[in-house]
Design an enzyme around this catalytic site. Structure first.
Site, PDB file in Angstrom:
ATOM      1  N   CYS A   1       0.849  -1.184   0.000  1.00  0.00           N
ATOM      2  CA  CYS A   1       0.000   0.000   0.000  1.00  0.00           C
ATOM      3  C   CYS A   1       0.889   1.240   0.000  1.00  0.00           C
ATOM      4  O   CYS A   1       2.065   1.176   0.319  1.00  0.00           O
ATOM      5  CB  CYS A   1      -0.873   0.030   1.240  1.00  0.00           C
TER       6      CYS A   1
ATOM      7  N   ARG B   1       1.881   1.514  -5.943  1.00  0.00           N
ATOM      8  CA  ARG B   1       2.071   0.560  -4.841  1.00  0.00           C
ATOM      9  C   ARG B   1       0.793  -0.240  -4.544  1.00  0.00           C
ATOM     10  O   ARG B   1       0.810  -1.194  -3.777  1.00  0.00           O
ATOM     11  CB  ARG B   1       2.497   1.304  -3.580  1.00  0.00           C
TER      12      ARG B   1
ATOM     13  N   LYS C   1       3.389  -2.615  -7.390  1.00  0.00           N
ATOM     14  CA  LYS C   1       4.788  -2.559  -7.793  1.00  0.00           C
ATOM     15  C   LYS C   1       5.718  -3.236  -6.806  1.00  0.00           C
ATOM     16  O   LYS C   1       6.584  -4.002  -7.186  1.00  0.00           O
ATOM     17  CB  LYS C   1       5.187  -1.087  -7.970  1.00  0.00           C
TER      18      LYS C   1
ATOM     19  N   LYS D   1       5.979 -10.644 -18.934  1.00  0.00           N
ATOM     20  CA  LYS D   1       5.556  -9.307 -19.387  1.00  0.00           C
ATOM     21  C   LYS D   1       4.177  -9.387 -20.033  1.00  0.00           C
ATOM     22  O   LYS D   1       3.318  -8.552 -19.788  1.00  0.00           O
ATOM     23  CB  LYS D   1       6.522  -8.726 -20.432  1.00  0.00           C
TER      24      LYS D   1
ATOM     25  N   GLU E   1       1.274 -10.219 -17.455  1.00  0.00           N
ATOM     26  CA  GLU E   1       0.883  -9.231 -16.445  1.00  0.00           C
ATOM     27  C   GLU E   1       0.179  -8.015 -17.023  1.00  0.00           C
ATOM     28  O   GLU E   1      -0.649  -7.430 -16.339  1.00  0.00           O
ATOM     29  CB  GLU E   1       2.029  -8.862 -15.508  1.00  0.00           C
TER      30      GLU E   1
ATOM     31  N   TRP F   1      -3.567  -1.920  -1.558  1.00  0.00           N
ATOM     32  CA  TRP F   1      -3.548  -3.217  -2.234  1.00  0.00           C
ATOM     33  C   TRP F   1      -4.103  -4.196  -1.212  1.00  0.00           C
ATOM     34  O   TRP F   1      -3.500  -4.428  -0.163  1.00  0.00           O
ATOM     35  CB  TRP F   1      -2.121  -3.594  -2.646  1.00  0.00           C
TER      36      TRP F   1
ATOM     37  N   HIS G   1       8.925 -32.472 -24.662  1.00  0.00           N
ATOM     38  CA  HIS G   1       8.616 -33.270 -23.463  1.00  0.00           C
ATOM     39  C   HIS G   1       7.225 -32.927 -22.918  1.00  0.00           C
ATOM     40  O   HIS G   1       6.925 -33.212 -21.771  1.00  0.00           O
ATOM     41  CB  HIS G   1       9.693 -33.049 -22.403  1.00  0.00           C
TER      42      HIS G   1
ATOM     43  N   GLU H   1      10.870 -14.183 -19.029  1.00  0.00           N
ATOM     44  CA  GLU H   1      10.550 -12.767 -18.806  1.00  0.00           C
ATOM     45  C   GLU H   1       9.543 -12.272 -19.851  1.00  0.00           C
ATOM     46  O   GLU H   1       8.622 -11.523 -19.535  1.00  0.00           O
ATOM     47  CB  GLU H   1      11.851 -11.944 -18.840  1.00  0.00           C
TER      48      GLU H   1
ATOM     49  N   ASN I   1       0.082  -0.471   6.290  1.00  0.00           N
ATOM     50  CA  ASN I   1       0.630  -1.262   5.196  1.00  0.00           C
ATOM     51  C   ASN I   1       1.209  -2.534   5.800  1.00  0.00           C
ATOM     52  O   ASN I   1       2.021  -2.446   6.719  1.00  0.00           O
ATOM     53  CB  ASN I   1       1.739  -0.453   4.493  1.00  0.00           C
ATOM     54  N   GLY I   2       0.781  -3.689   5.331  1.00  0.00           N
ATOM     55  CA  GLY I   2       1.335  -4.934   5.865  1.00  0.00           C
ATOM     56  C   GLY I   2       0.235  -5.833   6.387  1.00  0.00           C
ATOM     57  O   GLY I   2      -0.944  -5.641   6.083  1.00  0.00           O
TER      58      GLY I   2
HETATM   59  C1  AGP Z   1       7.508  -7.777 -12.977  1.00  0.00           C
HETATM   60  O1  AGP Z   1       7.173  -6.926 -14.004  1.00  0.00           O
HETATM   61  C2  AGP Z   1       7.096  -7.355 -11.641  1.00  0.00           C
HETATM   62  N1  AGP Z   1       7.272  -6.004 -11.389  1.00  0.00           N
HETATM   63  C3  AGP Z   1       7.564  -8.292 -10.506  1.00  0.00           C
HETATM   64  O2  AGP Z   1       7.708  -9.582 -10.986  1.00  0.00           O
HETATM   65  C4  AGP Z   1       8.847  -7.888  -9.759  1.00  0.00           C
HETATM   66  O3  AGP Z   1       9.970  -8.080 -10.553  1.00  0.00           O
HETATM   67  C5  AGP Z   1       8.935  -8.677  -8.459  1.00  0.00           C
HETATM   68  O4  AGP Z   1       7.813  -8.400  -7.666  1.00  0.00           O
HETATM   69  C6  AGP Z   1      10.195  -8.397  -7.685  1.00  0.00           C
HETATM   70  O5  AGP Z   1      10.290  -7.061  -7.310  1.00  0.00           O
HETATM   71  P1  AGP Z   1      11.653  -6.434  -6.846  1.00  0.00           P
HETATM   72  O6  AGP Z   1      12.593  -6.497  -7.986  1.00  0.00           O
HETATM   73  O7  AGP Z   1      11.310  -5.028  -6.444  1.00  0.00           O
HETATM   74  O8  AGP Z   1      12.145  -7.248  -5.696  1.00  0.00           O
END
Ligand code: AGP
Length: 609
Positions: free
Chosen positions: A2, A27, A604, A486, A489, A74, A505, A482, A98-99
């Site tokens: 959050c 966030r 994020k 991308k 998400e 969040w 396989h 990756e 937050n948490g």
């Molecule tokens: C990917 O696009 C995401 N933002 C996510 O997978 C991210 O890389 C992951 O949450 C790790 O975050 P960090 O690098 O801040 O630790």
């Protein structure tokens, strides 16, 4: 996950808090709310959904007081609706949180048995009740906070205000980040520098177990026993412009295009030219340590884990050191036996990812030396590791990581080339070739970015496909993972990343002419084998988008679309391939009208387990 922001000062808090929340919205964006003083009373306004809905609600509402707090959520406990939105006000106290409170169940049981009526499904409201109990007994906000903290278990941070103390804010950190901006006769308390940097560069970072009080702008710090402590003030260098879209439609798009500069910044200061070599500056670990490590353990989540996987291939080949890579949430609970001469490297853009941080603490307890690769200076992981390398990519706001990925690959390669020189595990010539590969990257990434228009047009024809398979071999395989991440998400389409050789396989059963295959096939030592794998998919009707190096007519012939990246040394290919896979996801998401910077269900920085 959050975003929290609080303000005390001469200006109207509403505008400053809303601006802070806008900068923190990445966030979490399930719901938002504010509690601001108005003629001696704390007024709370909340709204489900994104910040613009709260802004509409607040249009025309003025608050007269000097202090206020705000939150962008969040959701962990309870649906993202208005009643679960923060702040939670009980009696005269309002709280943003937050948490996660882990002993939520027992606190709730006790309160309910005493006749307390809960208005939300959140663990956060319970903290407000506990504080209210103490305030009603006559405690100040600081005293009440000190008495409530020992009752709460879990990783959490809070910011609270009290109707009886209109010039005060109290915050406590035990997990998720919290910092204090010391402005010109004003104080901003927030979970992230983005909400503070527009007001002041002077910042104090709270450590776990620390409390800050701001009373009429006088800021004091305490440990959780209530003893006053001294804290260092940091001058933050990031300019405000780095968190703006600067004419781009989305942060993600801007961040993709910032990569040439980001990569230059990652390398800056670590390269010597006569002779050409990597000399890591101020990493915090000694050359002797780098010479003597027997194993490397990389730990990360998400995109950072993919960068760490690329690094595994590089470390093993260049330094000869056995290297493992683990996803932090798995590593954290594994029954581990680690060689004491293992270097543990935690990779994290935010430096706040809860699982990665927990692993860092675990391996430190086991006696390992630790190194962080972070983008955010002063973040928890950065502060707690023994040594550090910054990616220096600048603020990354788009939830979908882009420039931090390529910068992490470069930072980890710098580390491996530095270690290889010290351990003499590679010839000088080989190392020069690898380093020249890094130096060429910013220019070559520019060339890849020139394909942007092609992706914009191609995206229109790809919207009808529902399945995407990304393939790569060796050091390129993590880029396939990756690419799939991308796409998933931000487009919500189904995508998988596989090592090309693994396809037969099982996953090849998915292939038909409705399946897009994104094949990473640069000219490297596995090229021929990779091409055979691509042929196998082609034979089953797969629609191939191939990413190869330079002019490759053979590959072009078997592909629906062929995209060329500049020819480069094998270790540079993962960075170059990243550009087309990022552009493909971005333009497809735009074509599908998705929320590129704030995709559903995500945030994020993941500060809860
Ligand atoms: C990917 O696009 C995401 N933002 C996510 O997978 C991210 O890389 C992951 O949450 C790790 O975050 P960090 O690098 O801040 O630790």
């Amino acid at each position: 996950m959050c975003g929290i922001v609080g303000y005390w000062g001469p200006e109207k808090p509403k505008a400053i808090i809303l601006d802070g929340l806008r900068r923190l919205e990445y966030r979490g964006y399930d719901s938002t709310g504010v509690a601001i003083f108005d003629h001696g009373q704390l007024k709370v306004e909340r709204s489900p959904g994104k910040l613009h809905r709260l802004e509409e609600k607040l249009r025309g509402i003025e608050f007269e007081g000097p202090t206020g707090i705000g939150h962008t959520r969040w959701a962990t406990h309870g649906e993202p609706n208005e009643k679960n939105a923060h702040p939670h006000k009980v009696g005269g106290v309002a709280i943003v949180h937050n948490g996660i409170i882990e002993n939520y169940g027992s606190i709730q049981k006790r309160l309910v048995s005493e006749g307390v009526e809960l208005k939300s499904e959140t663990d956060s409201e319970l903290i407000a009740h506990l504080l209210d109990e103490k305030l009603r007994e006559g405690a100040t906000l600081l005293k009440a906070t000190l008495e409530v903290i020992p009752k709460l278990e879990g990783a959490y941070s809070i910011l609270v205000v009290n109707e009886k103390e209109p010039d005060s804010m109290v915050a406590f950190k035990n997990g998720p980040p919290m910092l204090v901006g010391l402005g010109n006769k004003e104080v901003i308390i927030a979970s992230d520098i983005q909400a503070v940097i527009t007001r002041t560069p002077r910042v104090v970072y709270l450590d776990d177990g620390e409390i800050v009080t701001s009373i009429k702008g006088a800021v004091k710090f305490y440990n959780s026993k209530g003893d006053e402590i001294r804290k260092d003030v940091h001058e933050v260098k990031w300019s405000q412009a780095m968190a703006e879209k600067a004419g781009f439609d989305h942060f993600m798009q801007k961040e993709i295009f910032e990569q040439p500069q980001a990569l230059r910044q990652t390398m800056e200061g670590h390269l010597e030219h006569e002779p050409l070599r990597v000399v890591l500056k101020s990493s915090g670990l000694t050359d002797d340590e780098y010479r003597n490590f027997k194993r490397i353990q990389l730990i990360a989540c998400g995109t950072s884990w993919h960068a760490a996987m690329v690094a595994k291939y590089v470390f093993e080949r260049v330094t000869g050191i056995p290297t493992d890579v683990d996803i932090a949430s798995e590593f954290h609970y594994r029954h581990l036996t680690l060689d004491p001469q293992t270097l543990a490297v935690t990779v994290s853009q935010s430096g706040e990812t809860a699982d990665t941080l927990a692993c860092l603490r675990r391996v430190k307890k086991m006696g390992l030396r630790t190194l962080s690769v972070c983008n955010v200076p002063h973040s928890s992981i950065d502060r707690e590791a023994h040594g550090r390398i910054y990616t220096n990519a600048g603020a990354e706001i788009g939830v979908c990581s882009t420039k931090s990925f390529t910068a992490q690959i470069v930072a980890l390669e710098l580390l491996s080339f530095h270690m290889a020189r010290l351990r003499k595990s590679c010839s000088d010539e080989e190392l020069k070739n690898y380093i020249s590969g890094l130096l060429a990257l910013p220019g070559q990434v520019e060339i890849c970015l020139n394909h942007d228009k092609w992706f914009r047009e191609a995206a229109q024809s790809l919207t009808k496909f529902r399945g995407f398979l990304y393939l790569g071999r060796g050091v390129n395989f993590p880029v396939a993972l990756e690419g799939a991440l991308k796409l998933k998400e931000i487009t919500y389409l189904h995508a998988e990343g596989y090592p090309s050789g693994e396809l037969k396989h099982g996953p090849i059963a998915l292939v038909d002419n409705n399946m897009i295959i994104v094949a990473l096939a640069p000219k490297d030592e596995l090229y021929e084998k990779n091409i055979s794998n691509i042929q196998e998919v082609k034979a089953r009707g797969g629609q191939i988008i191939a990413i190869g190096s330079g002019d490759d007519q053979g590959l072009e012939k078997i592909s629906k679309h062929y995209l060329s990246i500049p020819e480069a040394v094998w270790s540079a290919n993962p960075v170059l391939e990243s550009i087309p896979i990022q552009l493909l996801s971005y333009h497809l998401a735009v074509a599908l009208n998705r929320d590129v910077d704030q995709p559903r269900n995500l945030a994020k920085s993941v500060t809860v387990e």
